[in-house]
Write an enzyme that holds these catalytic residues in place. Sequence first.
Site, PDB file in Angstrom:
ATOM      1  N   HIS A 151      -9.565   2.347  -0.544  1.00 13.80           N
ATOM      2  CA  HIS A 151      -8.121   2.111  -0.480  1.00 13.80           C
ATOM      3  C   HIS A 151      -7.668   1.521  -1.808  1.00 13.80           C
ATOM      4  O   HIS A 151      -7.976   0.369  -2.124  1.00 13.80           O
ATOM      5  CB  HIS A 151      -7.819   1.150   0.668  1.00 13.80           C
ATOM      6  CG  HIS A 151      -6.375   1.037   1.013  1.00 13.80           C
ATOM      7  ND1 HIS A 151      -5.355   1.386   0.138  1.00 13.80           N
ATOM      8  CD2 HIS A 151      -5.755   0.617   2.156  1.00 13.80           C
ATOM      9  CE1 HIS A 151      -4.195   1.180   0.715  1.00 13.80           C
ATOM     10  NE2 HIS A 151      -4.402   0.716   1.932  1.00 13.80           N
ATOM     11  N   LYS A 189      -9.101   8.195   1.264  1.00 17.55           N
ATOM     12  CA  LYS A 189      -9.722   6.867   1.228  1.00 17.55           C
ATOM     13  C   LYS A 189     -11.184   6.907   1.637  1.00 17.55           C
ATOM     14  O   LYS A 189     -11.938   5.956   1.363  1.00 17.55           O
ATOM     15  CB  LYS A 189      -8.940   5.912   2.126  1.00 17.55           C
ATOM     16  CG  LYS A 189      -7.527   5.590   1.631  1.00 17.55           C
ATOM     17  CD  LYS A 189      -6.817   4.620   2.548  1.00 17.55           C
ATOM     18  CE  LYS A 189      -5.409   4.308   2.050  1.00 17.55           C
ATOM     19  NZ  LYS A 189      -4.476   5.439   2.187  1.00 17.55           N
ATOM     20  N   GLU A 247      -1.126   5.967  13.084  1.00 17.17           N
ATOM     21  CA  GLU A 247      -0.726   7.089  12.235  1.00 17.17           C
ATOM     22  C   GLU A 247      -0.826   8.406  12.992  1.00 17.17           C
ATOM     23  O   GLU A 247       0.028   9.296  12.842  1.00 17.17           O
ATOM     24  CB  GLU A 247      -1.575   7.151  10.975  1.00 17.17           C
ATOM     25  CG  GLU A 247      -1.103   8.277  10.063  1.00 17.17           C
ATOM     26  CD  GLU A 247      -1.962   8.475   8.819  1.00 17.17           C
ATOM     27  OE1 GLU A 247      -1.522   9.227   7.926  1.00 17.17           O
ATOM     28  OE2 GLU A 247      -3.062   7.899   8.746  1.00 17.17           O
ATOM     29  N   HIS A 294      -2.758   8.404   5.684  1.00 17.15           N
ATOM     30  CA  HIS A 294      -3.002   7.048   5.197  1.00 17.15           C
ATOM     31  C   HIS A 294      -4.451   6.660   5.490  1.00 17.15           C
ATOM     32  O   HIS A 294      -5.113   6.054   4.653  1.00 17.15           O
ATOM     33  CB  HIS A 294      -2.020   6.082   5.853  1.00 17.15           C
ATOM     34  CG  HIS A 294      -2.091   4.686   5.341  1.00 17.15           C
ATOM     35  ND1 HIS A 294      -1.938   4.377   4.012  1.00 17.15           N
ATOM     36  CD2 HIS A 294      -2.320   3.506   5.979  1.00 17.15           C
ATOM     37  CE1 HIS A 294      -2.061   3.065   3.845  1.00 17.15           C
ATOM     38  NE2 HIS A 294      -2.287   2.515   5.022  1.00 17.15           N
ATOM     39  N   PHE A 309       1.263  -3.243   4.532  1.00 22.41           N
ATOM     40  CA  PHE A 309       1.571  -4.583   5.024  1.00 22.41           C
ATOM     41  C   PHE A 309       3.089  -4.749   5.031  1.00 22.41           C
ATOM     42  O   PHE A 309       3.801  -4.209   4.190  1.00 22.41           O
ATOM     43  CB  PHE A 309       0.988  -5.639   4.088  1.00 22.41           C
ATOM     44  CG  PHE A 309      -0.445  -6.006   4.367  1.00 22.41           C
ATOM     45  CD1 PHE A 309      -1.241  -5.255   5.199  1.00 22.41           C
ATOM     46  CD2 PHE A 309      -0.999  -7.130   3.769  1.00 22.41           C
ATOM     47  CE1 PHE A 309      -2.554  -5.600   5.444  1.00 22.41           C
ATOM     48  CE2 PHE A 309      -2.323  -7.491   4.000  1.00 22.41           C
ATOM     49  CZ  PHE A 309      -3.106  -6.719   4.848  1.00 22.41           C
ATOM     50  N   CYS A 343       0.810  -1.230   0.000  1.00 23.57           N
ATOM     51  CA  CYS A 343       0.000   0.000   0.000  1.00 23.57           C
ATOM     52  C   CYS A 343       0.838   1.273   0.000  1.00 23.57           C
ATOM     53  O   CYS A 343       0.279   2.369  -0.116  1.00 23.57           O
ATOM     54  CB  CYS A 343      -0.934  -0.001   1.198  1.00 23.57           C
ATOM     55  SG  CYS A 343      -1.944  -1.486   1.300  1.00 23.57           S
TER      56      CYS A 343
END
Length: 772
Positions: free
Chosen positions: A332, A327, A306, A295, A391, A164
């Site tokens: 996403h 998002k 975050e 994010h 990830f 991502c």
Amino acid sequence: MNHEDARVAVRAVGAVTALGPDAAALWAGARDGRVGIRPVQRIDLTGVRTKLGGEVDALPETAHPYPRPGGYRDRVVELALHAADEAVAAAAPAIDRAGLERCGVVHGTCNAGLLSGREWLAAVDRGERPAPGLAAMSTPQAAAEALAGAYGFGGPVVAVNTACASGANAIGWAADLIRSGQADVVLTGGADAFSDVLFAGFNSLEALSAEPARPYSAGRSGLSLGEGAAYLVLVREDLAEPGDVLAWVGGYGLSADGYHPTAPRPDGSGAALAIGQALRSAGVDQSDVGYVNGHGTGTEKNDPAETSAIRTALGPAADDAVVSSTKSVIGHLLGAAGAAEALVTVHALAERTAPPTASYLGPDPSCDLDYVPLDARALDTRVAVSNNFAFGGSNASLALLRRDDDRRPPAPEVDDVVVTGLALLGPFGDGVAAARAALADETGIPADPEGRAATMTVDPEPYLTRKARRRMDRMTVAAIVTVAKALADAGIEDDERAGIGVVLGTSAGPVESMARFTRGVIADGAAGADPGVFPNTVYNQATGQVSQHLGLYGPTSTVSAGHASGATALGYGYELLRTGRADTIVCVAVDLVDELVVRAYRDLGVLSTVPGDRRFAITDTAVALVLERRGAAGQHGRRPLAELAGHGGASRVRPGGVSWDLTGDATTRATDQALRTAGLRPDDVTRIWPAAAGLAPADRAELAGLGRVFGDRLPVLRTPKVVLGEPVGPGGALTAALAADELGTDPQGGAALVQAVSLGGSAVSLALRPCP
């Protein structure tokens, strides 16, 4: 020529998202808080918790030729070309001024050609003979080279696969290519497409929300997936007319959490390192940041982590900055997320408007910043940050500057880059000595009517316990063991590891895990999705596990350039070190062979069955090289084996074809570039380690390309892959390790060149010289 303190302009943008077919629609929808997350139409979501996603409406088929095996059109390539068309058309004057050979591509993706791979795998399992090129289209480099072929770009062409964080990482690397003189214009961004495999995976992790995502909000219940593509055209400042600049790429930062395969480090400290590095490389202070495009996934763990990262990185100034999540309106976009969100950030700066976080329900005590709830707000700042975390703990952060900001990035403290440690694992055994012994004995891979292929055995002891490797695939185990051996070879102690970075190169990626997971979904739908396997299907999972198990938290990235992946990882590591983003980086390259890989190469007609049949054998291989800044190596008393003095990349992609560079033109230009950056003349080179592995047309083309550089004074050629086999992505790293070892034992022997060539037309050249 290097331009480390040059400004890099965002000259044009393009996008295709759930909000519409262009960048204007994306910005208008983000600004107005218009949620494009709605019931998905193209995919059967039976058994999935949600039926919602940020789906792109039907698009006309692109007119650009790209490989369509058996007539199959891969949606991710279609999305990429539509978005890139918009950006490239708007940037045409700058592209014309630069010339096509000075234009490159850095493409970010999480799932790459998953749809092509699924189509191929399903046909194989049905006992059919699928179109041979489908497997080749599953790789990240396939879309990158499709973009280069569509526009005739001849500069470096690479893919970034940090899950991502890919889109943001791609933009930062593209800016580096311009500042280092590798290219003058770079098309960069990312693309990912919906699939049943993707939804089943996130559903198995219980990460999906049954309603449109509510990032940072009380009552948030998970993320919403999206699909699409977004690209930026970056140009060197003198190629952009002042009125054409949309924004400046001030800097970027990378880091590794080294914490967990899917969850972020709870205190946000890893992500904060990336944000801080982005600010430092841009030459901006914490208090300069007025807007953060976060994010913001809407998940329980990511949003508080975050928030902590922003507070740590900005300090007290975090209370004055506004934060929002794109998002919340498009979902996403995975590998494309960083690019789409950077595009929104560019517009936010230009139009002095902070877009809102849509669907916000109210404050959560663990998320205590100003998230611009529901409605846009006036914004007066010259500096914005765009964050993406992934990830595997891969973190990327961009610092973007408003177009009227005249600050320049601080010139980095440049240093030489040296090789201080090596590790090799392959069918030949463990280490350089084992590889040299196999070469001396000409221990090649025996004939096999099904295809010459060789696998290796990796002993995980004492590097991994049985419990630690319980859910790891072979690729991850091989990567961890190889990096551990390389660190030991360099004499790096445990207490020195924290700031060390990792760049991993791979062509095929985690084939074992991808096939295992996909087969479960094909057979049983969402119920067949194994949550223990899904995290291993992303290309950067091995990189993240290396960081986690070996305690390496410096800059991290996962890159792909087909058979040139290992050499590309070394080139990227070189740039990160030379400009001071780290003192030490381990560059590791891994690709493993199984029955599916053998089948794919055999169907393509390039897999050898008997030695000397003008094709190549393939092998398992893992290679790691420890690169360090010369000053840091000297400070620790480490003796360098060789200096990595420069690199070059170029491409010659045939539109619509899956083929190597038949003329060797890309090899010529990549080699010229490597010699220039290293300050070498052709006469300084005494040996060349070509990409040659036995595939006659490709080897002949490469030799022709080298001939144009060296004329009739061609140096000695070292061709170990003709005996040892083609390691696929790690090929260039394997020969670089052998070259560095040879230079370490023969420091008076002159410089060496290492060559790597993808089957799609991309070439990479590395220049090494002795360290007296």
